[in-house]
Design a protein around this motif. Sequence first.
Motif, PDB file in Angstrom:
ATOM      1  N   VAL A 177       0.837  -1.202   0.000  1.00 17.04           N
ATOM      2  CA  VAL A 177       0.000   0.000   0.000  1.00 17.04           C
ATOM      3  C   VAL A 177       0.872   1.254   0.000  1.00 17.04           C
ATOM      4  O   VAL A 177       0.599   2.230  -0.708  1.00 17.04           O
ATOM      5  N   THR A 182      -3.230   0.356  -5.044  1.00 11.23           N
ATOM      6  CA  THR A 182      -4.580   0.653  -4.587  1.00 11.23           C
ATOM      7  C   THR A 182      -5.533  -0.516  -4.799  1.00 11.23           C
ATOM      8  O   THR A 182      -6.712  -0.427  -4.453  1.00 11.23           O
ATOM      9  N   CYS A 186      -3.780  -6.075  -2.499  1.00 11.25           N
ATOM     10  CA  CYS A 186      -2.530  -5.649  -1.865  1.00 11.25           C
ATOM     11  C   CYS A 186      -2.699  -5.497  -0.353  1.00 11.25           C
ATOM     12  O   CYS A 186      -1.716  -5.560   0.380  1.00 11.25           O
ATOM     13  N   SER A 187      -3.926  -5.281   0.099  1.00 13.72           N
ATOM     14  CA  SER A 187      -4.188  -5.078   1.523  1.00 13.72           C
ATOM     15  C   SER A 187      -4.535  -6.366   2.257  1.00 13.72           C
ATOM     16  O   SER A 187      -4.717  -6.342   3.473  1.00 13.72           O
TER      17      SER A 187
END
Length: 295
Positions: A177, A182, A186-187
């Motif tokens: 991140v 975005t 990825c989170s």
Amino acid sequence: MTDDYHLWSPGLESRRLHSLLPALFCTLSALGLAAVYMCAMRNFHRSIVRKGCGGSDVWVIRHGEKSATPAPGSPEALGLNSTGLRRAEHLQKLAADGTWPSFTRIYATSFAAPPHVLREAQTVWPLAATLNLPVDLSFAKEDTDALARFLLALVRNRCGERVLISWEHCRIPQLLVGLGCTTAVCSRCWADGVYDELFQLHYTGGDNSGPPELRITHEGFARDVPGYHKYECAGSERIGHTHCQLPNGTWLGSELSLVYSAVGGASDATSISELRTRLDYSSTSEGQGMDERHT
């Protein structure tokens, strides 16, 4: 006396100065135009170079496999187990045969501070030796945000960077991140059994101000063991610095993590201790049942 007076009279000097002004103006104008032209050409050249450079890339991997219950004082206590060492050799071969690019920079977490974990560095040392590159160990796990800021500024202002990062899995989402990703994936939190995933971030050469292009692939050594999806990042030792989203939508690192139990299970846990119990990470049973294939 009269001649001397006329020779140095202010009027004569004024007329001479006025006669030189056109030539001086033309000279200064030419110099100014030349400077403007040189500046414009330099900026144009930089623009062409940036648009034609192909951009920069940042690859993020997790360290190799570790042992669940290493003998105290053994190399595996802070380093890779035998499977992890073989993974490091596999990555070295990928660099040697050109499957992986010739990286310009390689980063791994610093082991200078306690508990002096070597796994991230061990994973990329053989590869770095093949490429004749040092492994930058100047950033600790706690410096994840600082590393992300540094590299994001680097790849947005320079072309042709090929960066490889070997990092601790609980902090990889925070790193991704911070690098501008975005995309929701990825989170996500990394399950304990995930070692083979490779996140590739590509920053385009013409305009690096937007989010990078994301590609998720694999190292090609050994895939994750099916069904092994526990999260040690939710344990009491790591939950304080973990910022990621579990499959059921709960964010670790927030109050919502207190009500997370098991993936796909009920969500009525009311304390960290109950959370750890439901994740099978109590103080007496943490990590049991894991083996070298997926630890």
